[in-house]
Design a protein around this motif. Sequence first.
Motif, PDB file in Angstrom:
ATOM      1  N   GLU A 149       0.836  -1.190   0.000  1.00 42.80           N
ATOM      2  CA  GLU A 149       0.000   0.000   0.000  1.00 42.80           C
ATOM      3  C   GLU A 149       0.874   1.244   0.000  1.00 42.80           C
ATOM      4  OE1 GLU A 149      -2.995   2.363   2.983  1.00 42.80           O
ATOM      5  OE2 GLU A 149      -2.847   0.187   3.211  1.00 42.80           O
ATOM      6  N   GLY A 150       0.889   1.940  -1.124  1.00 43.00           N
ATOM      7  CA  GLY A 150       1.665   3.163  -1.238  1.00 43.00           C
ATOM      8  C   GLY A 150       0.769   4.377  -1.165  1.00 43.00           C
ATOM      9  N   ASP A 151       1.226   5.464  -1.795  1.00 46.52           N
ATOM     10  CA  ASP A 151       0.472   6.707  -1.811  1.00 46.52           C
ATOM     11  C   ASP A 151       0.673   7.348  -3.176  1.00 46.52           C
ATOM     12  OD1 ASP A 151      -0.935   8.991  -1.186  1.00 46.52           O
ATOM     13  OD2 ASP A 151       0.636   9.843   0.076  1.00 46.52           O
ATOM     14  N   GLY A 152      -0.389   7.434  -3.963  1.00 49.67           N
ATOM     15  CA  GLY A 152      -0.277   7.970  -5.315  1.00 49.67           C
ATOM     16  C   GLY A 152       0.657   7.104  -6.134  1.00 49.67           C
ATOM     17  N   ASP A 153       1.607   7.734  -6.825  1.00 57.29           N
ATOM     18  CA  ASP A 153       2.577   6.959  -7.619  1.00 57.29           C
ATOM     19  C   ASP A 153       3.919   6.846  -6.884  1.00 57.29           C
ATOM     20  OD1 ASP A 153       3.746   9.451  -7.961  1.00 57.29           O
ATOM     21  OD2 ASP A 153       3.623   9.432 -10.138  1.00 57.29           O
ATOM     22  N   ASN A 154       3.891   7.099  -5.587  1.00 61.79           N
ATOM     23  CA  ASN A 154       5.068   6.928  -4.724  1.00 61.79           C
ATOM     24  C   ASN A 154       6.262   7.772  -5.161  1.00 61.79           C
ATOM     25  OD1 ASN A 154       3.598   4.988  -3.203  1.00 61.79           O
ATOM     26  ND2 ASN A 154       4.064   3.483  -4.781  1.00 61.79           N
ATOM     27  N   GLY A 155       5.995   8.959  -5.708  1.00 61.44           N
ATOM     28  CA  GLY A 155       7.058   9.884  -6.091  1.00 61.44           C
ATOM     29  C   GLY A 155       7.613   9.687  -7.489  1.00 61.44           C
ATOM     30  N   TYR A 156       7.062   8.727  -8.240  1.00 58.78           N
ATOM     31  CA  TYR A 156       7.591   8.414  -9.565  1.00 58.78           C
ATOM     32  C   TYR A 156       7.476   9.598 -10.531  1.00 58.78           C
ATOM     33  CZ  TYR A 156       8.105   6.263 -14.141  1.00 58.78           C
ATOM     34  OH  TYR A 156       8.508   5.981 -15.427  1.00 58.78           O
ATOM     35  N   SER A 157       6.315  10.219 -10.634  1.00 51.91           N
ATOM     36  CA  SER A 157       6.110  11.305 -11.609  1.00 51.91           C
ATOM     37  C   SER A 157       7.069  12.465 -11.377  1.00 51.91           C
ATOM     38  CB  SER A 157       4.672  11.824 -11.559  1.00 51.91           C
ATOM     39  OG  SER A 157       3.784  10.819 -11.949  1.00 51.91           O
ATOM     40  N   GLU A 158       7.228  12.842 -10.118  1.00 50.49           N
ATOM     41  CA  GLU A 158       8.139  13.943  -9.791  1.00 50.49           C
ATOM     42  C   GLU A 158       9.565  13.588 -10.208  1.00 50.49           C
ATOM     43  OE1 GLU A 158       9.758  16.434  -5.913  1.00 50.49           O
ATOM     44  OE2 GLU A 158       8.126  15.008  -5.650  1.00 50.49           O
ATOM     45  N   PHE A 159       9.988  12.367  -9.895  1.00 50.91           N
ATOM     46  CA  PHE A 159      11.331  11.941 -10.293  1.00 50.91           C
ATOM     47  C   PHE A 159      11.463  11.902 -11.807  1.00 50.91           C
ATOM     48  CE2 PHE A 159      14.101   8.556 -11.790  1.00 50.91           C
ATOM     49  CZ  PHE A 159      15.310   9.056 -11.367  1.00 50.91           C
ATOM     50  N   TYR A 160      10.482  11.327 -12.483  1.00 51.00           N
ATOM     51  CA  TYR A 160      10.523  11.155 -13.937  1.00 51.00           C
ATOM     52  C   TYR A 160      10.699  12.498 -14.652  1.00 51.00           C
ATOM     53  CZ  TYR A 160       9.407   9.114 -18.484  1.00 51.00           C
ATOM     54  OH  TYR A 160       9.463   8.676 -19.799  1.00 51.00           O
ATOM     55  N   GLU A 161      10.103  13.544 -14.115  1.00 52.51           N
ATOM     56  CA  GLU A 161      10.229  14.875 -14.714  1.00 52.51           C
ATOM     57  C   GLU A 161      11.645  15.433 -14.573  1.00 52.51           C
ATOM     58  OE1 GLU A 161       8.017  16.471 -16.678  1.00 52.51           O
ATOM     59  OE2 GLU A 161       6.922  14.587 -16.493  1.00 52.51           O
ATOM     60  N   SER A 162      12.436  14.898 -13.637  1.00 55.78           N
ATOM     61  CA  SER A 162      13.781  15.426 -13.385  1.00 55.78           C
ATOM     62  C   SER A 162      14.856  14.793 -14.271  1.00 55.78           C
ATOM     63  CB  SER A 162      14.157  15.219 -11.915  1.00 55.78           C
ATOM     64  OG  SER A 162      14.463  13.861 -11.646  1.00 55.78           O
ATOM     65  N   ILE A 163      14.473  13.808 -15.083  1.00 56.13           N
ATOM     66  CA  ILE A 163      15.450  13.097 -15.913  1.00 56.13           C
ATOM     67  C   ILE A 163      15.187  13.335 -17.391  1.00 56.13           C
ATOM     68  CG2 ILE A 163      15.715  11.274 -14.185  1.00 56.13           C
ATOM     69  CD1 ILE A 163      14.095   9.507 -16.334  1.00 56.13           C
ATOM     70  N   ASP A 164      16.200  13.097 -18.213  1.00 53.13           N
ATOM     71  CA  ASP A 164      15.978  13.114 -19.663  1.00 53.13           C
ATOM     72  C   ASP A 164      16.599  11.901 -20.348  1.00 53.13           C
ATOM     73  OD1 ASP A 164      18.686  13.704 -19.715  1.00 53.13           O
ATOM     74  OD2 ASP A 164      18.465  15.598 -20.785  1.00 53.13           O
ATOM     75  N   THR A 165      17.288  11.060 -19.556  1.00 51.28           N
ATOM     76  CA  THR A 165      17.988   9.909 -20.111  1.00 51.28           C
ATOM     77  C   THR A 165      17.736   8.694 -19.222  1.00 51.28           C
ATOM     78  OG1 THR A 165      19.698  11.394 -20.959  1.00 51.28           O
ATOM     79  CG2 THR A 165      20.242   9.052 -20.857  1.00 51.28           C
ATOM     80  N   VAL A 166      17.551   7.544 -19.881  1.00 50.88           N
ATOM     81  CA  VAL A 166      17.269   6.292 -19.191  1.00 50.88           C
ATOM     82  C   VAL A 166      18.321   5.263 -19.609  1.00 50.88           C
ATOM     83  CG1 VAL A 166      15.584   4.419 -18.998  1.00 50.88           C
ATOM     84  CG2 VAL A 166      14.796   6.775 -19.123  1.00 50.88           C
ATOM     85  N   LEU A 167      18.875   4.555 -18.619  1.00 48.78           N
ATOM     86  CA  LEU A 167      19.833   3.478 -18.878  1.00 48.78           C
ATOM     87  C   LEU A 167      19.258   2.171 -18.354  1.00 48.78           C
ATOM     88  CD1 LEU A 167      23.112   5.077 -17.460  1.00 48.78           C
ATOM     89  CD2 LEU A 167      22.247   5.210 -19.805  1.00 48.78           C
ATOM     90  N   MET A 168      19.430   1.101 -19.126  1.00 46.01           N
ATOM     91  CA  MET A 168      19.010  -0.210 -18.636  1.00 46.01           C
ATOM     92  C   MET A 168      19.763  -1.304 -19.354  1.00 46.01           C
ATOM     93  SD  MET A 168      15.225  -0.753 -20.335  1.00 46.01           S
ATOM     94  CE  MET A 168      14.622   0.907 -20.145  1.00 46.01           C
ATOM     95  N   GLY A 169      19.774  -2.463 -18.710  1.00 44.88           N
ATOM     96  CA  GLY A 169      20.360  -3.642 -19.317  1.00 44.88           C
ATOM     97  C   GLY A 169      19.337  -4.347 -20.184  1.00 44.88           C
TER      98      GLY A 169
END
Length: 179
Positions: free
Chosen positions: A31-51
């Motif tokens: 049980e979280g709250d909203g999107d658990n801070g994801y949207s705010e964080f997502y707006e702060s980035i412009d590049t994604v790295l993954m394997g």
Amino acid sequence: MKRPVVLFIATTLDGYIARENGEINWLYEVEGDGDNGYSEFYESIDTVLMGNKTYEHTFELADQFPYPDKKCYVFSRSKHDPNPHVTFVTENVPGFVEKLKEEEGSKIWIVGGAEILDVLLKGKLVDEFIISIMPTILGKGIPLFKKDNPEMKLFLRETKRFGQIVQLHYVVNNDVPQS
């Protein structure tokens, strides 16, 4: 000023990011709250790295690519068909990320997985850790951190609570000598 590389991830209380088979269904039982801070964080980035494993897993979780508005780099040892949303990278991970940090832009997000994180930690290329602790103990699985990482001194920037989830935000403290 170099662009920061940020790990934004959820882990169990005992430090696992997935079950041994890669399943993350336990994330959705909390049980979280909203999107658990994801949207705010997502707006702060412009590049994604993954394997490559994380990249392939995204299509098991979503019908369409979840980061179409960001530059996305997937590190892979195998050939892939071209994808309009992704640049596949086969070169040296630390060297590639070091070049990315020098480019204009905002934060760089390490989406996953454990292999890419391990390489970047050993190369001392991670600048921030935003870790959401889930109230779950798996007992075994894929650990967030592998063994033999360099010692790092961190500074706690912020803590947040999202329902039953606690999020810790640390930045690497480069003022403290590191061995």
